[in-house]
Write an enzyme that holds these catalytic residues in place. Structure first.
Site, PDB file in Angstrom:
ATOM      1  N   TYR A   1       2.068 -18.444 -13.596  1.00  0.00           N
ATOM      2  CA  TYR A   1       2.498 -18.618 -14.992  1.00  0.00           C
ATOM      3  C   TYR A   1       3.914 -19.204 -15.053  1.00  0.00           C
ATOM      4  O   TYR A   1       4.174 -20.153 -15.802  1.00  0.00           O
ATOM      5  CB  TYR A   1       2.431 -17.252 -15.680  1.00  0.00           C
ATOM      6  CG  TYR A   1       2.754 -17.244 -17.152  1.00  0.00           C
ATOM      7  CD1 TYR A   1       1.796 -17.618 -18.095  1.00  0.00           C
ATOM      8  CD2 TYR A   1       4.000 -16.838 -17.612  1.00  0.00           C
ATOM      9  CE1 TYR A   1       2.089 -17.584 -19.448  1.00  0.00           C
ATOM     10  CE2 TYR A   1       4.299 -16.804 -18.960  1.00  0.00           C
ATOM     11  CZ  TYR A   1       3.340 -17.171 -19.881  1.00  0.00           C
ATOM     12  OH  TYR A   1       3.635 -17.136 -21.217  1.00  0.00           O
TER      13      TYR A   1
ATOM     14  N   SER B   1       8.180 -20.628 -21.804  1.00  0.00           N
ATOM     15  CA  SER B   1       8.481 -19.187 -21.746  1.00  0.00           C
ATOM     16  C   SER B   1       9.809 -18.993 -21.020  1.00  0.00           C
ATOM     17  O   SER B   1      10.149 -19.790 -20.126  1.00  0.00           O
ATOM     18  CB  SER B   1       7.380 -18.458 -20.975  1.00  0.00           C
ATOM     19  OG  SER B   1       7.803 -17.146 -20.660  1.00  0.00           O
TER      20      SER B   1
HETATM   21  P1  NAP Z   1      -2.810 -15.082 -26.958  1.00  0.00           P
HETATM   22  O1  NAP Z   1      -2.611 -14.106 -28.074  1.00  0.00           O
HETATM   23  O2  NAP Z   1      -3.475 -14.632 -25.716  1.00  0.00           O
HETATM   24  O3  NAP Z   1      -3.556 -16.373 -27.548  1.00  0.00           O
HETATM   25  C1  NAP Z   1      -3.845 -17.458 -26.688  1.00  0.00           C
HETATM   26  C2  NAP Z   1      -4.481 -18.574 -27.479  1.00  0.00           C
HETATM   27  O4  NAP Z   1      -4.731 -19.663 -26.574  1.00  0.00           O
HETATM   28  C3  NAP Z   1      -5.809 -18.202 -28.118  1.00  0.00           C
HETATM   29  O5  NAP Z   1      -5.887 -18.792 -29.399  1.00  0.00           O
HETATM   30  C4  NAP Z   1      -6.826 -18.842 -27.176  1.00  0.00           C
HETATM   31  O6  NAP Z   1      -8.016 -19.242 -27.860  1.00  0.00           O
HETATM   32  C5  NAP Z   1      -6.076 -20.082 -26.713  1.00  0.00           C
HETATM   33  N1  NAP Z   1      -6.577 -20.639 -25.446  1.00  0.00           N
HETATM   34  C6  NAP Z   1      -6.619 -20.042 -24.230  1.00  0.00           C
HETATM   35  N2  NAP Z   1      -7.138 -20.886 -23.321  1.00  0.00           N
HETATM   36  C7  NAP Z   1      -7.438 -22.034 -23.978  1.00  0.00           C
HETATM   37  C8  NAP Z   1      -8.002 -23.281 -23.588  1.00  0.00           C
HETATM   38  N3  NAP Z   1      -8.359 -23.536 -22.312  1.00  0.00           N
HETATM   39  N4  NAP Z   1      -8.163 -24.245 -24.529  1.00  0.00           N
HETATM   40  C9  NAP Z   1      -7.803 -24.017 -25.819  1.00  0.00           C
HETATM   41  N5  NAP Z   1      -7.273 -22.852 -26.247  1.00  0.00           N
HETATM   42  C10 NAP Z   1      -7.082 -21.886 -25.331  1.00  0.00           C
HETATM   43  O7  NAP Z   1      -1.386 -15.667 -26.477  1.00  0.00           O
HETATM   44  P2  NAP Z   1       0.032 -15.711 -27.224  1.00  0.00           P
HETATM   45  O8  NAP Z   1       0.811 -14.535 -26.786  1.00  0.00           O
HETATM   46  O9  NAP Z   1      -0.145 -15.998 -28.669  1.00  0.00           O
HETATM   47  O10 NAP Z   1       0.679 -16.979 -26.477  1.00  0.00           O
HETATM   48  C11 NAP Z   1       0.730 -18.272 -27.048  1.00  0.00           C
HETATM   49  C12 NAP Z   1       1.631 -19.150 -26.178  1.00  0.00           C
HETATM   50  O11 NAP Z   1       2.938 -18.562 -26.107  1.00  0.00           O
HETATM   51  C13 NAP Z   1       1.142 -19.273 -24.736  1.00  0.00           C
HETATM   52  O12 NAP Z   1       1.411 -20.575 -24.257  1.00  0.00           O
HETATM   53  C14 NAP Z   1       2.003 -18.270 -23.996  1.00  0.00           C
HETATM   54  O13 NAP Z   1       2.121 -18.571 -22.644  1.00  0.00           O
HETATM   55  C15 NAP Z   1       3.305 -18.416 -24.754  1.00  0.00           C
HETATM   56  N6  NAP Z   1       4.200 -17.270 -24.617  1.00  0.00           N
HETATM   57  C16 NAP Z   1       3.837 -16.025 -25.062  1.00  0.00           C
HETATM   58  C17 NAP Z   1       4.725 -14.978 -24.902  1.00  0.00           C
HETATM   59  C18 NAP Z   1       4.404 -13.584 -25.377  1.00  0.00           C
HETATM   60  O14 NAP Z   1       5.245 -12.674 -25.123  1.00  0.00           O
HETATM   61  N7  NAP Z   1       3.299 -13.349 -26.033  1.00  0.00           N
HETATM   62  C19 NAP Z   1       5.969 -15.198 -24.291  1.00  0.00           C
HETATM   63  C20 NAP Z   1       6.287 -16.462 -23.848  1.00  0.00           C
HETATM   64  C21 NAP Z   1       5.410 -17.501 -24.019  1.00  0.00           C
HETATM   65  P3  NAP Z   1      -9.455 -18.555 -27.545  1.00  0.00           P
HETATM   66  O15 NAP Z   1      -9.320 -17.107 -27.904  1.00  0.00           O
HETATM   67  O16 NAP Z   1     -10.417 -19.300 -28.384  1.00  0.00           O
HETATM   68  O17 NAP Z   1      -9.631 -18.777 -26.055  1.00  0.00           O
END
Ligand code: NAP
Length: 250
Positions: A159, A146
């Site tokens: 984070y 991130s």
């Molecule tokens: P999200 O919509 O909250 O989805 C998170 C995903 O991670 C879900 O599929 C969840 O599955 C899975 N997960 C959580 N804990 C887990 C575990 N212990 N083992 C296996 N799976 C797990 O998040 P997102 O926004 O798509 O983010 C995806 C990645 O991008 C993350 O690493 C996040 O930090 C990074 N990121 C996001 C942003 C943003 O603005 N959204 C920005 C920078 C970086 P379940 O529902 O089955 O738990």
């Protein structure tokens, strides 16, 4: 009809692919011809929806449950992929969580659980795929970090520390695996519209984005597909690609 593209015939494991960015990556890699393994920790129905969507498009996919912060669970996940597909060509370490709060008030358990999933989870999955990839003498590992890991963020000490750790892990593992045909890169998203960001106040964030709009999961998925593709990305390793509308320019 089967889908074909720059990664046809390859097997790609995406952690946390039941929704958000991981779901978009799963669909994109499937469209590019990969067989996709949709990992999830609790959202079984959503993970199955992703599999159904890919199959409807003519692609190949299956879902596997695992908690990436648990070593036994991760080893079970990788063994499950090897049993079903016989190989793992691409690992996308995408799963992540947030437990935000100011440092002075942050509970140690909220610090620890974010480090466990967002940093230790990447280490465990990387370690577990290293053996089969080293045997194959080929592999692509793509970590989702991130911009917060590069610039810090008030209220996200846990984070930001985990994501900064992923930057160090990406560069170190890239150096360890380079001679064996395995590349390791990271994508650093800015603000992407998903469940993770839906409760944040958009106004102050928007003013910090030079391009003037929020990113979508497909912006990250396109970058991951590029990093997984040969020959396009075959000479890229140890890099952190920022996909953030210009938020961080270094
Ligand atoms: P999200 O919509 O909250 O989805 C998170 C995903 O991670 C879900 O599929 C969840 O599955 C899975 N997960 C959580 N804990 C887990 C575990 N212990 N083992 C296996 N799976 C797990 O998040 P997102 O926004 O798509 O983010 C995806 C990645 O991008 C993350 O690493 C996040 O930090 C990074 N990121 C996001 C942003 C943003 O603005 N959204 C920005 C920078 C970086 P379940 O529902 O089955 O738990």
């Amino acid at each position: 009809m089967t889908l074909s593209g720059p990664i046809s015939g390859q097997t790609a494991l995406i952690t946390g692919a039941s929704r958000g960015i991981g779901k978009a990556i799963a669909l994109n890699l499937a469209e590019a011809g990969a067989e996709v393994v949709v990992n999830y920790s609790s959202s079984q129905a959503k993970a199955q929806e992703v599999v159904d969507l890919i199959e409807k498009l003519g692609g190949k996919a299956y879902a596997l449950k695992a908690n990436i912060s648990d070593e036994n669970s991760v080893n079970g996940l990788i063994n499950g992929v090897l049993e079903k597909s016989g190989k793992i060509d691409i690992l996308v370490n995408n799963a992540g969580i947030t437990k935000d709060g100011l440092l002075m008030r942050m509970k140690t358990e909220d610090w620890q659980s974010v480090i466990n999933v967002n940093l230790t989870g990447v280490f465990l999955c990387t370690k577990a795929v290293a053996r089969p990839m080293l045997k194959q003498k080929k592999g692509r590992i793509i970590n989702i970090t991130s911009v917060v890991g590069l610039m810090g963020n008030a209220g996200q000490a846990n984070y930001a520390s985990a994501k900064a750790g992923v930057v160090g892990l990406t560069k170190s593992s890239a150096k360890e695996f380079a001679s064996r045909g395995i590349t390791v890169n990271a994508v650093a998203p800015g603000f992407i519209e998903t469940d993770m960001t839906k409760d944040l106040d958009p106004e102050p964030i928007l003013s910090a984005i030079p391009l003037g709009f929020f990113g979508s999961p497909s912006h990250i998925a396109g970058t991951v597909k590029f990093l997984a593709s040969d020959p396009a990305a075959e000479y890229i390793t140890g890099q952190i690609l920022q996909v953030d509308g210009g938020m961080v320019m270094s």
